[in-house]
Design an enzyme around this catalytic site. Structure first.
Site, PDB file in Angstrom:
ATOM      1  N   ASP A   1     -10.880   3.216   4.421  1.00  0.00           N
ATOM      2  CA  ASP A   1     -11.245   1.819   4.182  1.00  0.00           C
ATOM      3  C   ASP A   1     -12.764   1.656   4.073  1.00  0.00           C
ATOM      4  OD1 ASP A   1      -9.370  -0.119   3.727  1.00  0.00           O
ATOM      5  OD2 ASP A   1      -8.822  -0.368   5.835  1.00  0.00           O
TER       6      ASP A   1
ATOM      7  N   GLN B   1      -4.660  -1.447   9.833  1.00  0.00           N
ATOM      8  CA  GLN B   1      -4.548  -2.766   9.206  1.00  0.00           C
ATOM      9  C   GLN B   1      -5.155  -3.832  10.121  1.00  0.00           C
ATOM     10  OE1 GLN B   1      -3.307  -3.310   6.022  1.00  0.00           O
ATOM     11  NE2 GLN B   1      -4.035  -5.397   6.294  1.00  0.00           N
TER      12      GLN B   1
ATOM     13  N   LYS C   1       0.848  -1.204   0.000  1.00  0.00           N
ATOM     14  CA  LYS C   1       0.000   0.000   0.000  1.00  0.00           C
ATOM     15  C   LYS C   1       0.878   1.247   0.000  1.00  0.00           C
ATOM     16  CE  LYS C   1      -3.849  -2.287   2.292  1.00  0.00           C
ATOM     17  NZ  LYS C   1      -4.493  -2.638   3.549  1.00  0.00           N
TER      18      LYS C   1
END
Ligand code: NAP
Length: 276
Positions: A115, A92, A48
């Site tokens: 997200d 994460q 990422k």
């Protein structure tokens, strides 16, 4: 039959994004928080960060040890939430055992939740007032749009009901006027339900689960799954070689949905910067 080239689409969208980001008055900032040392998570985070750098998003990595407390994680998220240099925050998942992901997620303000996993962003999607949409389902919608797939009025079947993939996927298809059925591990007559699908999206995480006899002639098949087959080779949820000939359009694994996910993370970070 068309095999979707997710890599090429992702590359094109990243070029477009790079240009748009270059025209912004300041670089977008993305904070990526990783807790513990799960090797898969570390690879995802590295990918990422690399991808962000390539298109002009400044990324900041924050690593907390496996032993971090809930308060340490939440204090860090609060600090990032208040930092004007940070437009997007990504926590994460999964977190190490003993930490509560829902409670931690609540410390990411909705406008920085790139997200799209927060309760508020999922709720807004359900109300058809999308703000930030989860990256993988959003990537699937971009693929369908790019392939010119008609969604309105079609029968769509989503295999899997996770909060991060299956549910938001089903809501996006419903909001696009498909008639949607969501299947899960307790679904009965799953094969018959799949056979009715004009659009079949599989997100269950079982190698080659979707076989040719489950697929309607001419269906669009989207494979979100990431699995290993009996030889350790990367594969999706769909028995690709046997299913592909029946479809009008199908995504391979690898090279289908996967490359779109990080691209949508960058897109969400760009949008978060615009809305600042
Ligand atoms: P998850 O949280 O484990 O959810 C799996 C879902 O599949 C659950 O709803 C489960 O049902 C359902 N399921 C399991 N076995 C089933 C069966 N035999 N029949 C019908 N439904 C079944 O997984 P996830 O996070 O949504 O991810 C799904 C897959 O997508 C994984 O392979 C993951 O690696 C992959 N993925 C790929 C990307 C990408 O970028 N390409 C991104 C995210 C995830 P219950 O709810 O009843 O347990």
């Amino acid at each position: 039959m068309k095999i979707v080239d997710g890599k090429a689409l992702a590359a094109r969208l990243r070029e477009e994004l790079k240009e748009k980001i270059g025209a912004l008055p300041k670089e977008p900032g993305l904070a990526v928080v990783i807790v513990g040392n799960d090797p898969a998570s570390q690879i995802y985070v590295r990918n990422k960060i690399k991808a962000c750098g390539e298109i002009g998003i400044r990324s900041y990595a924050y690593e907390l040890p496996e032993t971090a407390t809930q308060k340490q994680v939440e204090d860090l998220l609060d600090k990032l939430a208040a930092n004007p240099e940070i437009n997007g925050i990504l926590l994460q998942l999964p977190l190490p055992k003993g930490l509560n992901a829902d409670s931690a997620m609540a410390h990411i303000p909705v406008e920085k939740d790139v997200d799209g996993f927060s309760a508020e962003n999922l709720g807004l999607l359900t109300l058809h007032k999308e703000r930030v949409v989860a990256c993988t389902p959003l990537g699937v919608m971009k693929i369908l749009e790019n392939e010119g797939v008609e969604i309105s009025g079609q029968r769509a079947v989503v295999l899997g009901r996770s909060d991060t993939v299956g549910k938001p996927m089903a809501m996006l298809l419903l909001n696009a006027n498909a008639t949607v059925t969501v299947c899960h591990s307790k679904t009965q007559r799953l094969k018959e339900i799949c056979q009715e699908a004009d659009i079949l999206v599989s997100a269950i995480g079982k190698a080659k689960f979707v076989t040719a006899d489950m697929v309607k002639e001419g269906a669009v098949v989207i494979d979100v799954g990431i699995n290993r087959d009996e030889n350790g080779k990367l594969c999706g949820d769909v028995d690709f070689e046997n299913v592909k000939e029946k479809t009008s359009c199908i995504t391979p694994v690898p090279g289908g949905v996967g490359p779109m996910t990080i691209t949508m993370l960058m897109y969400n970070t760009y949008l978060a910067t615009l809305k600042e």
